[in-house]
Design a protein around this motif. Structure first.
Motif, mmCIF file in Angstrom:
data_model
loop_
_atom_site.group_PDB
_atom_site.id
_atom_site.type_symbol
_atom_site.label_atom_id
_atom_site.label_comp_id
_atom_site.label_asym_id
_atom_site.label_seq_id
_atom_site.Cartn_x
_atom_site.Cartn_y
_atom_site.Cartn_z
ATOM 1 N N PRO A 297 0.813 -1.231 0.000
ATOM 2 C CA PRO A 297 0.000 0.000 0.000
ATOM 3 C C PRO A 297 0.840 1.272 0.000
ATOM 4 C CG PRO A 297 -0.913 -1.594 1.539
ATOM 5 C CD PRO A 297 0.406 -2.154 1.078
ATOM 6 N N ALA A 298 2.009 1.233 0.621
ATOM 7 C CA ALA A 298 2.868 2.421 0.639
ATOM 8 C C ALA A 298 3.384 2.713 -0.769
ATOM 9 C CB ALA A 298 4.034 2.218 1.600
ATOM 10 N N LYS A 299 3.739 1.652 -1.519
ATOM 11 C CA LYS A 299 4.155 1.850 -2.907
ATOM 12 C C LYS A 299 3.009 2.422 -3.729
ATOM 13 C CE LYS A 299 7.759 -1.681 -3.490
ATOM 14 N NZ LYS A 299 8.154 -2.891 -4.265
ATOM 15 N N GLN A 300 1.807 1.929 -3.465
ATOM 16 C CA GLN A 300 0.645 2.427 -4.202
ATOM 17 C C GLN A 300 0.474 3.920 -3.980
ATOM 18 O OE1 GLN A 300 -3.433 1.765 -2.784
ATOM 19 N NE2 GLN A 300 -3.884 0.798 -4.761
ATOM 20 N N HIS A 301 0.576 4.344 -2.742
ATOM 21 C CA HIS A 301 0.407 5.760 -2.401
ATOM 22 C C HIS A 301 1.476 6.612 -3.087
ATOM 23 C CE1 HIS A 301 -1.101 9.071 0.027
ATOM 24 N NE2 HIS A 301 0.136 9.362 0.381
ATOM 25 N N ASP A 302 2.712 6.143 -3.062
ATOM 26 C CA ASP A 302 3.804 6.884 -3.702
ATOM 27 C C ASP A 302 3.644 6.899 -5.217
ATOM 28 O OD1 ASP A 302 4.912 7.392 -1.238
ATOM 29 O OD2 ASP A 302 6.397 5.797 -1.360
ATOM 30 N N LEU A 303 3.171 5.791 -5.783
ATOM 31 C CA LEU A 303 2.964 5.722 -7.231
ATOM 32 C C LEU A 303 1.920 6.730 -7.678
ATOM 33 C CD1 LEU A 303 3.349 4.339 -10.022
ATOM 34 C CD2 LEU A 303 1.489 2.788 -9.349
ATOM 35 N N VAL A 304 0.829 6.838 -6.944
ATOM 36 C CA VAL A 304 -0.205 7.812 -7.284
ATOM 37 C C VAL A 304 0.384 9.216 -7.326
ATOM 38 C CG1 VAL A 304 -2.344 8.905 -6.497
ATOM 39 C CG2 VAL A 304 -2.126 6.411 -6.429
ATOM 40 N N GLY A 305 1.205 9.537 -6.339
ATOM 41 C CA GLY A 305 1.841 10.848 -6.310
ATOM 42 C C GLY A 305 2.753 11.071 -7.502
ATOM 43 N N GLU A 306 3.487 10.054 -7.896
ATOM 44 C CA GLU A 306 4.395 10.164 -9.039
ATOM 45 C C GLU A 306 3.615 10.355 -10.335
ATOM 46 O OE1 GLU A 306 8.063 10.743 -10.429
ATOM 47 O OE2 GLU A 306 7.716 10.129 -8.346
ATOM 48 N N LEU A 307 2.511 9.626 -10.490
ATOM 49 C CA LEU A 307 1.672 9.772 -11.681
ATOM 50 C C LEU A 307 1.088 11.179 -11.764
ATOM 51 C CD1 LEU A 307 -0.228 6.355 -11.518
ATOM 52 C CD2 LEU A 307 1.445 7.024 -13.260
ATOM 53 N N PHE A 308 0.588 11.675 -10.638
ATOM 54 C CA PHE A 308 0.056 13.036 -10.584
ATOM 55 C C PHE A 308 1.125 14.056 -10.974
ATOM 56 C CE2 PHE A 308 -3.327 11.996 -7.152
ATOM 57 C CZ PHE A 308 -4.324 11.922 -8.103
ATOM 58 N N GLU B 32 7.756 4.061 -16.303
ATOM 59 C CA GLU B 32 8.772 4.940 -15.703
ATOM 60 C C GLU B 32 8.416 5.242 -14.249
ATOM 61 O OE1 GLU B 32 9.920 9.654 -16.016
ATOM 62 O OE2 GLU B 32 9.308 8.624 -17.839
ATOM 63 N N CYS B 33 7.171 5.550 -14.003
ATOM 64 C CA CYS B 33 6.711 5.818 -12.635
ATOM 65 C C CYS B 33 6.843 4.575 -11.766
ATOM 66 C CB CYS B 33 5.270 6.304 -12.644
ATOM 67 S SG CYS B 33 5.038 7.946 -13.356
#
Length: 220
Positions: free
Chosen positions: A123-134, A152-153
């Motif tokens: 879940p922590a990776k998911q949260h960080d991934l969302v931020g990177e995509l944004f 890339e993200c």
């Protein structure tokens, strides 16, 4: 020794946050930024579990993408689109970011499949991934439907096996569609935050202090 007695620290209270969001929603990015500030300000008090769920503002958007600026002008009109862009620019600058309306927008389904996949790993990776995509989509003119950008993200965040997962368009599709069906009919817009199984529900990009108050309420 009993919990909370001398020599031990009481267990932190758990705050679970389910967020319904679309990856082309600027307010969702702002909402995440404000949530992150609230989490950082209260880390000593709570343990957080954050999960992201899909929403599609335009489920019929083309996969190949369309010019972002022209899309907003056609949808909202030139004057309203310009006002919205100016407003978002002000808000992004308050977070130390530059809002970029250039580039393409389009279908977000693959990004939601990737977010689902990341959540299965951590879940922590998911949260960080969302931020990177944004970050890429809203400030660097990256296209949310570009497979290479998604990968890339994923690489930046350490999501393993993303290329193989996205290569099959059916991977994660039923799970994402099920989640879309679950939430799309129950909310009026995004971002939407459900805290501790809906004990508190917040809509829109709420400021950090509202999140902090919600954390207090759900852990009483």
């Amino acid at each position: 020794m009993a919990e909370g007695t001398a020599g031990t620290k009481p267990a932190k209270k758990l705050v679970e946050i389910d967020i319904v969001s679309d990856t082309v929603c600027p307010w969702c990015f702002v909402g995440k930024k404000n949530l992150d500030k609230a989490v950082e300000a209260s880390k000593g008090q709570y343990d957080f579990r954050i999960r992201w769920h899909p929403y599609q503002l335009n489920p019929n958007a083309p996969k190949e993408g369309v010019d972002k600026r022209k899309y907003y002008e056609q949808k909202f009109g030139s004057d309203m689109s310009a006002k919205m862009a100016n407003r978002m620019s002000e808000i992004f600058r308050s977070h130390g970011l530059e809002y970029d309306l250039s580039g393409l927008t389009g279908n977000t389904l693959d990004s939601h499949r990737l977010i689902y996949f990341a959540g299965q790993q951590d879940p922590a990776k998911q949260h960080d991934l969302v931020g990177e995509l944004f970050l890429g989509y809203f400030t660097q003119a990256k296209y949310i439907g570009d497979r290479e950008y998604l990968l890339e993200c994923a690489r930046k965040i350490g999501v393993e096996g993303a290329a193989e997962f996205l290569a099959d368009p059916n991977n994660g599709l039923s799970e994402v569609r099920e989640d879309l069906k679950k939430y799309s009919g129950n909310i009026n817009g995004v971002p939407h935050f459900m805290i501790n199984n809906g004990k508190q529900a917040l809509s829109g990009a709420q400021p950090p202090e509202i999140f902090l108050k919600a954390f207090e309420v759900v852990t009483k």
